[in-house]
Scaffold this motif. Structure first.
Motif, short mmCIF file in Angstrom:
data_model
loop_
_atom_site.label_atom_id
_atom_site.label_comp_id
_atom_site.label_asym_id
_atom_site.label_seq_id
_atom_site.Cartn_x
_atom_site.Cartn_y
_atom_site.Cartn_z
N GLN A 185 -93.37 -129.01 -22.49
CA GLN A 185 -92.65 -129.63 -21.38
C GLN A 185 -91.40 -128.82 -21.03
O GLN A 185 -91.12 -128.55 -19.86
N SER A 186 -90.65 -128.43 -22.06
CA SER A 186 -89.42 -127.65 -21.82
C SER A 186 -89.77 -126.32 -21.17
O SER A 186 -89.12 -125.88 -20.21
N SER A 194 -92.28 -122.38 -31.23
CA SER A 194 -91.60 -123.54 -30.66
C SER A 194 -90.30 -123.27 -29.89
O SER A 194 -89.86 -124.09 -29.12
N ASN A 207 -87.19 -131.60 -22.46
CA ASN A 207 -87.01 -131.30 -23.88
C ASN A 207 -87.02 -132.59 -24.71
O ASN A 207 -87.53 -132.62 -25.84
N ASP A 240 -95.79 -127.47 -28.83
CA ASP A 240 -94.63 -128.34 -29.11
C ASP A 240 -93.59 -128.30 -28.00
O ASP A 240 -92.93 -129.29 -27.73
N SER A 241 -93.43 -127.11 -27.41
CA SER A 241 -92.35 -126.95 -26.42
C SER A 241 -92.89 -126.90 -24.99
O SER A 241 -92.21 -126.44 -24.08
N ASP A 258 -90.55 -133.42 -25.38
CA ASP A 258 -91.06 -132.54 -26.44
C ASP A 258 -90.56 -132.99 -27.81
O ASP A 258 -91.32 -133.03 -28.78
#
Lengths: 427, 427
Positions: A163-164, A134, A59, A160-161, A62
């Motif tokens: 990786q999380s 997101s 996170n 945008d998100s 991100d």
């Protein structure tokens, strides 16, 4: 998450493979026992907690990327995870685990004069496509709700998100594997290319049964206009609060402030206040004073401004604007009939409330308005699957087909008929 | 019925007007009382009988035109009306009048810990579009079912039956007027141009909520591929009858003949017979003899032909062919698992039956096959709304959304939530 170059340019082929894998997983998933699905969900919640550091590290990447890309602070807040939010995500998955399993539930049964016994039982829909922006927690919520209802799911999160989402997805897969369920039951689209969304909207050759968009109005509008498969969604929640001449004023004041101001950014927030002209002299000003004191901007019709000069003028556009902010449009109407007329014209058919003591006015409001949710003497902010007792929701639908209002595990199912005979032939 | 020239070429404009009129009618219709709708339906049935001579005269013109156009005798038979058929049409409308009114019916209700009382009640869908071919009776059936369920309907009949349809429609309008309901509740598209169908499939700017095609496979296929609104339909009924090793042979023989031969042209007719290899030696030949003696052509796999040399060879295409004729394809399978595998691969997910005494095999068949209707020890020909006790059906759906199986008045409804409070605000 791969870039377009890494994935190769043949997005259609990649998406077709994802669809085929989802279809293959959907068979065993549809007949998986309630116990096995429960075990998978509990294991998912544990994996989310166990991988907390890994999720926070992803996170952080991100968030750094998003800051560099110049996202607004509201967008950064939606993206940000902390241990509290991860704990809430795991609690949400555990709560879904504890819901009653809808698959196989008998919805109705009856006997025919010829001795046939007919049963109508719930079945999974098959494969759900979720397209979201997101918020990384949608990954866990949607994955868990689809699993509980026996559906395979294809998740397409925002870049945008990415990786999380990838780490959260790994935790969900861990849960599936621990319970012996196919890992393709929950897939993430591994490319950021928008063409992948286009392929989902075309339905992946029959390998998506329903699409659920989670995000802003432009996302939902694109999905609704382009999808060739059913969509569960609401474009907007232009919710109305009507104060009838028979309203209890103290109740009207409390509910108006709650309906508008408790949380202004949710779809169940009131956007327009309609006050019965018959009680304008007594009810309008106290309600508007409360709203103003709570920090709300008032935009009123000319009549409203005469009685409450603090109000700004409302233009025609205000009656069809979902502010999602501390702003409310206010008009006077002629009784419940006037309110129904205004709502028919401007509503998004999401949620409307009437404050009244007159049962006749309430029944007319309930009968004549065709919105998904109608409330009497209660705040519009109750438009929520959790508040309805559904445990959790994947969204709210304003369409008339299949699912309407909060979409929980039941709404993610279809049904089939089982007919039991003892040799009947049809004459 | 106007030709393209008479209607002017602006079909889109004409259809938009029809859509707008339907929407205007749908409001009063949705809140029309059960008594008023009942009165309209009874008056419609009376008008059909009273106008019998007029209907027969119009039908004679249709028949003469159709003969000149060289329609097949089967098509002429579908088109032809006589006093018996007109009487049956009126009886059908009367039967729909006597059904329970679905609108406003409470589907579920529950209380929340905060005192909110939530009700889920049926509402009309809004506007139904029906696209059909030569059978004039669909006009009365569809008009009556949509009225009972509180929906406005736009009927687009075949040009072959235009004269008959116009008079039947006039009888329906008479019923609407007698009960004080808006005449635009039941509209006929007055042009034969195929572009009118195209406009309906686009949804008339939100003025069609669902499309129901009634007719042959090519019509249904066009509707399913082009419609931008939900469709209730089945493309075909490729129904399977599986004879398990535990089957009672006498029952299997009776049901096989009924499932295939009672009426071969309906969607619930069996098209493929699957026999458990374990009882091929004892069960296969008597069943196939019965079918052959009833006039059925048998197309079998090589194994089947070894045991029953009268069978013609089945090609791969036979397993996915809906004959709608006195022909059946026959294969041996390894028990219920083999039957499920074959059905998964070839079924149209309409209706499948198992003949078995072994409860474990039956439950597996019921759980693992995802078709709209599954039957145990009963004929596939029971796949019918009337046989299910629904009173009448407008069709059978194989989609998983909203309506599945027979589509009766209940399936022509949506729902909304009514929430009753006493001042609740959301914490």
């Amino acid at each position: 998450m791969l870039t377009k170059a890494e994935a190769g340019t043949d997005i259609a082929k990649l998406m077709a493979e994802i669809g085929a894998k989802a279809r293959a997983a959907s068979g065993p998933l549809a007949i998986a026992s309630a116990e096995r699905k429960h075990a998978a969900l509990v294991a998912m919640a544990e994996a989310l907690i166990r991988r907390q550091d890994e999720i926070l590290a992803a996170n952080a990447i991100d968030l750094a990327n998003a800051q560099e890309a110049g996202l607004t602070s509201a967008m950064l807040d939606r993206l940000k995870l902390d241990s509290g939010r991860i704990g809430a995500m795991a609690d949400g998955v555990r709560a879904i685990a504890e819901l009653k399993d809808p698959v196989g539930e008998m919805i109705a049964e009856w006997d025919r004069p010829n001795g046939l016994h007919i049963e109508r039982v719930r079945t999974p829909l098959g494969i759900v496509g979720v397209i979201y922006e997101s918020r990384p927690n949608v990954t866990a919520d949607a994955g868990a709700l689809c699993l509980k209802s026996g559906n395979a799911v294809i998740l397409r999160g925002g870049s945008d998100s990415a990786q999380s989402t990838a780490v959260i997805h790994a935790a969900l897969i861990e849960g599936l594997k621990a319970a012996g369920l196919p890992k393709d039951a929950i897939q993430i689209v591994p490319v950021t290319d928008r063409a992948a969304v286009g392929e989902m909207l075309k339905g992946l050759s029959g390998n998506i049964d329903v699409i659920i968009p989670r995000g802003g109005k432009s996302l939902v509008a694109r999905v609704q206009s382009e999808a060739r498969v059913p969509v569960f969604a609401h474009l907007e929640g232009l919710c109305h609060l009507y104060i009838d001449r028979s309203a209890d004023l103290a109740m009207a004041r409390r509910i108006a402030v709650n309906a508008k101001m408790r949380r202004t950014g949710i779809c169940g927030a009131a956007e327009t206040l309609l006050v019965d002209r018959a009680v304008a002299a007594t009810h309008l000003v106290p309600i508007l004073e409360d709203l103003r004191d709570a920090g709300c901007e008032i935009r009123g019709s000319d009549e409203v401004r005469t009685l409450f000069p603090d109000a700004k003028p409302a233009s025609e556009a205000d009656w069809s604007t979902e502010y999602l902010d501390s702003v409310i449009s206010v008009a006077l109407v002629d009784g419940v009939g006037g309110a129904i007329g205004h709502i028919d014209r401007y509503s998004s058919h999401h949620t409307e409330a009437i404050i009244a003591e007159d049962a006749v006015a309430v029944e007319r409001f309930f009968n004549e308005i065709d919105s998904a949710i109608l409330l009497h003497n209660a705040s519009t902010q109750f438009a929520d699957g959790g508040e309805f007792g559904m445990g959790a929701e994947i969204g709210i639908a304003t369409g008339k087909m299949h699912a309407r209002g909060p979409v929980g595990v039941e709404q993610l199912t279809s049904f089939k008929y089982r007919v039991r005979g003892n040799g009947q032939t049809r004459p």
